[in-house]
Design an enzyme around this catalytic site. Structure first.
Site, mmCIF file in Angstrom:
data_model
loop_
_atom_site.group_PDB
_atom_site.id
_atom_site.type_symbol
_atom_site.label_atom_id
_atom_site.label_comp_id
_atom_site.label_asym_id
_atom_site.label_seq_id
_atom_site.Cartn_x
_atom_site.Cartn_y
_atom_site.Cartn_z
ATOM 1 N N CYS A 13 0.840 -1.199 0.000
ATOM 2 C CA CYS A 13 0.000 0.000 0.000
ATOM 3 C C CYS A 13 0.871 1.244 0.000
ATOM 4 O O CYS A 13 1.842 1.337 0.759
ATOM 5 C CB CYS A 13 -0.916 0.002 1.223
ATOM 6 S SG CYS A 13 -1.861 1.527 1.411
ATOM 7 N N CYS A 94 -7.494 -0.389 7.405
ATOM 8 C CA CYS A 94 -6.477 0.662 7.500
ATOM 9 C C CYS A 94 -6.373 1.055 8.962
ATOM 10 O O CYS A 94 -7.372 1.455 9.583
ATOM 11 C CB CYS A 94 -6.845 1.873 6.643
ATOM 12 S SG CYS A 94 -5.647 3.234 6.787
ATOM 13 N N TYR A 259 -6.055 31.903 3.477
ATOM 14 C CA TYR A 259 -6.374 30.498 3.212
ATOM 15 C C TYR A 259 -7.024 29.892 4.464
ATOM 16 O O TYR A 259 -6.601 28.853 4.970
ATOM 17 C CB TYR A 259 -5.120 29.712 2.821
ATOM 18 C CG TYR A 259 -4.292 30.357 1.735
ATOM 19 C CD1 TYR A 259 -4.613 30.197 0.395
ATOM 20 C CD2 TYR A 259 -3.182 31.154 2.044
ATOM 21 C CE1 TYR A 259 -3.850 30.799 -0.605
ATOM 22 C CE2 TYR A 259 -2.418 31.762 1.055
ATOM 23 C CZ TYR A 259 -2.760 31.577 -0.265
ATOM 24 O OH TYR A 259 -2.001 32.167 -1.258
ATOM 25 N N ASP A 328 -1.755 29.553 5.953
ATOM 26 C CA ASP A 328 -1.910 28.095 5.964
ATOM 27 C C ASP A 328 -2.368 27.656 4.573
ATOM 28 O O ASP A 328 -3.508 27.242 4.372
ATOM 29 C CB ASP A 328 -2.924 27.680 7.034
ATOM 30 C CG ASP A 328 -2.977 26.171 7.234
ATOM 31 O OD1 ASP A 328 -2.134 25.458 6.639
ATOM 32 O OD2 ASP A 328 -3.857 25.699 7.971
ATOM 33 N N CYS A 355 1.814 22.137 5.282
ATOM 34 C CA CYS A 355 1.868 20.678 5.194
ATOM 35 C C CYS A 355 2.893 20.242 4.152
ATOM 36 O O CYS A 355 3.037 19.050 3.880
ATOM 37 C CB CYS A 355 0.494 20.107 4.867
ATOM 38 S SG CYS A 355 -0.179 20.683 3.292
#
EC number: 2.1.1.-
Length: 401
Positions: A13, A94, A259, A328, A355
């Site tokens: 995966c 998962c 954002y 962000d 991120c």
């Protein structure tokens, strides 16, 4: 320490980049990568130790699964294979998400098996019907918003009777489902891709409650299908707590939240500043933000504009600079015109939440060239066993150019 080796999809995966590691080892690898990346900009001791994700398993509040189909007709609903990038893995479990999410996936797969005429969507050629299945988990209720995204191309459009059958299959289960949405993806040459969304069942929003660990400040947030929200509720609180510490507010500040998504950061920080101005381009997110402002009684101190960030910046380029700018952005980073606006107005403090540290690094280099200096950096893990992490940087203006 937990590992992913008891996952049946271990090694194939593509969802986890460090499945063979225990969790503490995967954090060390992330820290090493971050230190290497930012070495040209800051000394190593300026980067604080990474804040672990707690819990590291079963904490994700949103997951998107893709429909796949080979030329031979083999079907799968799940994630991309780590060994064959164009092939899907038929996920049966998962460890990163709520267990009942897999029941939703299983029921959807069984429905698909009854309809051989429905082909998986193939983006490069804009062919096929079934795109993605997205599941959001509410907190603390532990209920679910389910979103089925299909092609809006007339040739591949799924008929409403078929969609209604899928809805009834979900509702006949014992799952705690709050909302069911059908989303049609309209993609064609010469136009920007857009989505037509229809609520099939339940409330238009799902709820998330967020509390800061330091003082118990809390708020509830309504989230629609395309509202952005941090994927781990516990880590979201730590991100906002870190932003608050970096700002060190005195109560008189004006905060510009670029954002802003569903208004999460601005609403949570509003008790500590004078007022918050949010900017967001996604209508769904702004609708959620307006709901959240009203639900948390923040109308007098938080306002959100439905506008592209660069258009907002151009419109306000001659206005007084806010005391603090929160950034962000999506993984691609800020637009160049937004960066130029920030450099032009010269706000004393910037808190950059990202991120994607790679784009953050480049844009911080540009901000440094424009007179800012990095003062603090705090990485926070909210994507266990992957290479991804959230990185928060405080920049302060030192030079007027």
């Amino acid at each position: 320490m937990s590992t992913m080796q008891n996952c049946p999809h271990f090694g194939v995966c593509g969802g986890c980049s460090f499945p063979q590691s225990n969790y503490s080892d995967s954090l060390k690898k992330k820290e090493e990568l971050l230190h290497q990346l930012f070495a040209p900009l800051v000394p190593s001791d300026m980067i604080a130790p990474i804040i672990p994700c707690s819990p590291s398993l079963r904490g994700r509040n949103k997951m998107e699964f893709s429909f796949f189909q080979t030329y031979e007709g083999e079907k799968s609903l799940g994630f991309i294979s780590s060994t064959k990038p164009k092939k899907g893995i038929p996920v049966t479990t998962c460890l990163l998400i709520h267990e009942q999410t897999m029941d939703i996936l299983k029921l959807t797969r069984e429905w698909w098996d009854k309809h051989p005429e429905l082909m998986a969507y193939f983006p490069p050629k804009n062919k096929g019907s079934l795109c993605t299945l997205t599941v959001r988990t509410g907190s603390p209720q532990q209920n679910f918003m389910v979103i089925l995204t299909t092609s809006g191309t007339p040739e591949y459009r799924v008929n409403e009777a078929c969609i209604d059958e899928w809805k009834e299959i979900l509702l006949s289960s014992s799952l705690n489902i709050a909302s069911i949405y059908w989303e049609e993806k309209v993609a064609a040459r010469g136009i920007s891709t857009y989505y037509e969304t229809k609520l099939l069942y339940g409330a238009p929003s799902i709820q998330q409650k967020l509390s800061l660990p330091s003082d118990g400040n809390s708020a509830s947030f309504s989230l629609r299908p395309r509202s952005f929200f941090q994927p781990q509720i516990t880590q979201a609180a730590k991100i906002i707590e870190t932003a608050k510490e970096f700002i060190n507010p005195e109560g008189s500040e004006t905060l510009l939240d670029l954002y802003c998504g569903a208004g999460t950061i601005g609403i949570m920080l509003s008790p500590y500043v004078k007022n918050v101005i949010g900017v967001e381009i996604i209508p769904d997110a702004v609708a959620s933000a307006q709901e959240n402002i009203k639900a948390n009684n923040k109308e007098d101190c938080v306002e959100v504009y439905l506008e592209d960030a660069k258009a907002f910046c151009k419109r306000n380029e001659n206005c007084k600079a806010p005391d603090v700018i929160i950034i962000d952005p999506p993984r691609c980073g800020m637009q160049s015109k937004v960066l130029k606006y920030i450099l032009r107005i010269g706000s004393p403090k910037i808190v950059y939440i990202s991120c994607n540290p790679k784009t953050q690094f480049q844009e911080c280099a540009d901000l440094i060239s424009g007179g800012y200096r990095i003062k603090k950096m705090q990485p926070i893990d909210q994507f266990p066993y992957s290479t991804h992490l959230e990185n928060i940087i405080l920049l302060e203006r030192e030079i007027d150019l």
